[in-house]
Design a protein around this motif. Structure first.
Motif, PDB file in Angstrom:
ATOM      1  N   SER A 219      29.700  23.327   6.420  1.00 62.89           N
ATOM      2  CA  SER A 219      28.415  24.002   6.607  1.00 62.89           C
ATOM      3  C   SER A 219      28.118  23.986   8.102  1.00 62.89           C
ATOM      4  N   PHE A 220      27.504  25.051   8.574  1.00 60.77           N
ATOM      5  CA  PHE A 220      27.249  25.211  10.000  1.00 60.77           C
ATOM      6  C   PHE A 220      25.807  25.643  10.194  1.00 60.77           C
ATOM      7  N   SER A 221      25.161  25.058  11.191  1.00 65.38           N
ATOM      8  CA  SER A 221      23.838  25.526  11.585  1.00 65.38           C
ATOM      9  C   SER A 221      23.724  25.423  13.097  1.00 65.38           C
ATOM     10  N   CYS A 222      22.869  26.263  13.646  1.00 69.99           N
ATOM     11  CA  CYS A 222      22.655  26.305  15.088  1.00 69.99           C
ATOM     12  C   CYS A 222      21.170  26.083  15.345  1.00 69.99           C
ATOM     13  N   GLU A 223      20.843  25.034  16.107  1.00 75.62           N
ATOM     14  CA  GLU A 223      19.452  24.740  16.422  1.00 75.62           C
ATOM     15  C   GLU A 223      19.139  25.235  17.827  1.00 75.62           C
ATOM     16  N   VAL A 224      18.145  26.129  17.914  1.00 76.26           N
ATOM     17  CA  VAL A 224      17.695  26.658  19.195  1.00 76.26           C
ATOM     18  C   VAL A 224      16.209  26.358  19.304  1.00 76.26           C
ATOM     19  N   ASP A 225      15.841  25.511  20.275  1.00 81.44           N
ATOM     20  CA  ASP A 225      14.435  25.126  20.488  1.00 81.44           C
ATOM     21  C   ASP A 225      13.775  24.682  19.190  1.00 81.44           C
ATOM     22  N   ASN A 226      14.410  23.746  18.489  1.00 80.83           N
ATOM     23  CA  ASN A 226      13.929  23.177  17.230  1.00 80.83           C
ATOM     24  C   ASN A 226      13.811  24.202  16.105  1.00 80.83           C
ATOM     25  N   GLU A 227      14.417  25.337  16.237  1.00 84.01           N
ATOM     26  CA  GLU A 227      14.462  26.350  15.184  1.00 84.01           C
ATOM     27  C   GLU A 227      15.910  26.416  14.696  1.00 84.01           C
ATOM     28  N   VAL A 228      16.083  26.322  13.384  1.00 92.26           N
ATOM     29  CA  VAL A 228      17.437  26.307  12.824  1.00 92.26           C
ATOM     30  C   VAL A 228      17.839  27.728  12.445  1.00 92.26           C
ATOM     31  N   ILE A 229      19.016  28.131  12.931  1.00 93.01           N
ATOM     32  CA  ILE A 229      19.573  29.450  12.618  1.00 93.01           C
ATOM     33  C   ILE A 229      20.841  29.226  11.814  1.00 93.01           C
ATOM     34  N   ASN A 230      20.891  29.713  10.592  1.00 97.01           N
ATOM     35  CA  ASN A 230      22.092  29.615   9.761  1.00 97.01           C
ATOM     36  C   ASN A 230      22.756  30.976   9.673  1.00 97.01           C
ATOM     37  N   PRO A 231      24.021  31.048  10.077  1.00 94.18           N
ATOM     38  CA  PRO A 231      24.705  32.354  10.022  1.00 94.18           C
ATOM     39  C   PRO A 231      25.024  32.754   8.595  1.00 94.18           C
TER      40      PRO A 231
END
Length: 72
Positions: A60-72
């Motif tokens: 599983s992969f997630s990307c956190e940008v400025d405490n906002e989680v982006i899941n592709p």
């Protein structure tokens, strides 16, 4: 050795090689997907979080940008 025994040994070896090839291929492409997703996450200034399950060959992969989680 009998011909039937040799044939069963050959089929067993071919099956084992095929299974190992398929597992290796799945692992390779999972790693390539993770590399690409991680690179894209870093490009937008994020932090990549990856959880891998080696037994089932999944992740599983997630990307956190400025405490906002982006899941592709």
């Amino acid at each position: 050795m009998k011909t039937k025994t040799k044939m069963f040994i050959l089929i067993g070896i071919l099956t084992l090689v095929t299974v190992l090839f398929l597992i290796g291929t799945q692992s390779y492409f999972n790693n390539k997907e993770i590399e690409l997703a991680t690179d894209k996450c870093y490009e937008i200034g994020g932090t990549a979080k990856v959880k891998m399950d080696l037994l089932s060959l999944s992740y599983s992969f997630s990307c956190e940008v400025d405490n906002e989680v982006i899941n592709p």
